[in-house]
Each structure stands twice: as C-alpha cells, then as structure tokens.
Design an enzyme around this catalytic site. Structure first.
Site: not given
Length: 356
Positions: A158, A350-352
């Site tokens: 998630a 975004a995760k990164v």
C-alpha cells in the site's frame, strides 16, 4: 449512480492492502523484539564506543516523522543534541559540513531515494558515522552506510506506510536505548497492546463518521506525541485528501488557534506523562473556544472531549507513539473509505520519491 457508488463498482477490493498491512503490525513488532533486537543492540554498542558528540537525522515523508521521534529520544534519554538535516544543502548547494564525531542516521522505508543516498554518501565523506534504518537490507542506502538496521516489516504494498512506520519507531527506540545500555522492557507489551487497539476498529469506524465531510482538520500534541500528530496528518491528507494541519501545542497557541471554532475539528494526541501535562493549557483553550475536540489518550482526557479513543494504560511515555498512531491510521483508512476513495493507491503518490 453516484460517484461514490461508481468507485465501489470499479474498485471492489479498495482498501484491502492497507487494511491487511495495518493488521500485520503486532506480528512485525513481535518480530523486531525477537529477531531484530540483538543485532540492533550490537550496532548500538559499536556506535556508542565511538562516542558521537551529536546526531543528525535524515528522512522524507513518513520516515521523517519517525526521525523526529528519534530526535526526542536522543535529546531526552541521551542528553545529546540532535537535529533534522536539510538535504538540499549538500545535494543541491554542494555544502561540505564538518561532520567528524557526528552520527548521521538516515531513515527510509525503501532505502532507494536518490537524495537520501547522495546525502548519506556526502555525510560519510565528511567524516560522519553513518547508520541507515530501512526495510530493505539490499537497498542502495544500506550499501553506502557504514551501519544498517533492518526494521523487518516485510514487503509493504500500500502506498500509505503503516507497518513500516511503527517498525521504524520500535527499531529506533531499541537503538537509542542500546546506545546507553538501557532497559528495553517497556517495549515488551507493545505487540499484545497493538493487537488490542486494532481489535477496536469498530470504535474508530464510528469516529470516522464525524470527519467524512470535513473540509479541514487540526491535529496537535506535544513532546513524544508531536511526531504522532505529524504522521496522523500526513496519513489523512495522503489518503482522504482532507487538509490536515499538524501543530505542536505550543505553536498552536501562537496564532493558529484563531482559526479554531466550534465547527473546526481538532484531534489532540495526549500522551500520559510530561508531554500530556504540557498540552493541558492548549486543551483548556480549545475547550474554551468550543472546539469539536477528539482526544487520543487516557480515559480522563477522552471524557473531557467531544469524542475520543482511549489508549491502553501503564505504557512508558517514550514508547506510547507506537500505539498512539494505530487508531489514527485506522481513522485515516475509515474516513477515506467513507468518502468513496481508495486508501491503497492515493493519486499522485509513489513509494520512492526522487528529489534533490
């Protein structure tokens, strides 16, 4: 068909990933205590032997709130000065600070953000002791750091970080206590207590109805609770898109209190201990203004508010943030679901992140 109904049809499984990852937190906390604690203490012992004179913490987003928590731990428990870095001073401006005898801790769920990697490389070149705290032992950040702590949270799919946040908090607590050879037994009850909090999800779902149509929220706390207020605001904003403004209680009194009235919802995280004591004048002012006040805290504080969630009693103040955030994660989730949105995949996130 309404827009909300349409979203339900298009995404029947919305929220299932975030929900499952929140539910994993007791197991993650237990894993850190059973499997991660020995290596964390070993890293702490090596760094303590080098006696760093001050500490700088580097992070982004959710991990930045975990770093702020570590700042409180370091200053209160160790008596060492600690600060949050401004990465752009090195990555954008090319500054070359003298970091000899400094411990630089970089906290990152993924360990893959280029600015964090570059900042850590620059810190090590400048003479710092570098420690990466990540959920990815094979990350670029772990590779460029002298020391590494794995928070052992497992894959997080998630976009809103939940289990990695509480894992970072616990890992940082164990590390700071390890620096001073302290007793970490206050953390032993956390897995069971976290499960108890998660089992009261229906209470949070009912509270969420208060904020389904909110136009803005104010979240406040002091001391160890302040990072919780910041993280709660971030979770609410990134999932439900409600503007949520976090304030230290002291800062709230210096002007922003003027925007609070009887229709402006306020969430107060009230720790048991000195942070909660310091927040009392703020709570009195909020009640005096007729604010719609929800409290995350003990039964007495909740009983004096418009609504609230009672936290487990008898928990040491320095580890309370690991429990405080869980009902607020659930609140962000439940408000988002009530608004017909998908907390698993907030738009434009975004995760990164890649910044300089």
């Amino acid at each position: 068909m309404s827009a909300t109904d349409d979203r339900d049809v298009l995404a029947p499984d919305r929220g299932t990933i975030m929900s499952a990852e929140m539910a994993e937190q007791p197991a993650v906390l237990r894993r850190i205590l059973a499997e991660g604690a020995p290596s964390i203490r070993a890293v702490a012992a090596e760094i303590a032997a080098r006696n760093p004179r001050f500490v700088l913490l580097t992070a982004r987003g959710t991990s930045d709130n975990a770093a702020l928590y570590a700042k409180y731990l370091i200053e209160v428990l160790l008596g060492k000065p600690a600060g949050l870095t401004s990465m752009s001073t090195t990555t954008a401006y090319g500054a070359e600070p003298d970091l000899r005898d400094c411990l630089v801790i970089t906290v990152s769920q993924s360990g893959g953000s280029p600015d964090l990697v570059a900042s850590t490389e620059a810190a090590r070149k400048a003479g710092a002791i570098t420690l990466a705290v990540t959920n990815n032992a094979d990350s670029a950040l772990a590779a460029v750091s002298e020391f590494h702590i794995d928070v052992l949270a497992g894959p997080e799919k998630a976009l809103p970080a939940t289990k990695t946040y509480t894992a970072e908090l616990l890992a940082l607590y164990l590390f700071v206590e390890g620096l001073r050879g302290g007793d970490t037994s206050p953390a032993d009850l956390l897995p069971a207590l976290a499960r108890d909090v998660l089992d009261r999800r229906d209470e949070v779902a009912e509270l969420a109805q208060r904020y389904r149509f909110a136009q803005r929220l104010v979240i406040t706390s002091r001391g160890y609770g302040y990072p919780t207020a910041r993280e709660a605001a971030l979770k609410i904003m990134e999932t439900s898109y409600i503007p949520a403004q976090p304030f230290s209680g002291a800062d709230l009194l210096h002007g922003p209190l003027a925007m609070v009235d009887n229709v402006s919802p306020v969430i107060a995280v009230v720790p048991d201990g000195k942070g909660g004591d310091a927040l009392q004048p703020v709570l009195e002012r909020l009640r005096g203004r007729g604010a719609d006040l929800m409290v995350i805290g003990n039964a007495d504080q909740v009983g004096r508010a418009s609504a609230g969630f009672v936290l487990p009693e008898g928990v040491a103040e320095e580890v309370q943030p690991i429990l405080e955030i869980i009902p607020l994660q659930l609140l962000a989730y439940e408000v988002t679901m009530a608004r017909g949105l998908d907390p698993d995949a907030p738009r434009a996130l975004a995760k990164v992140t890649e910044t300089r």
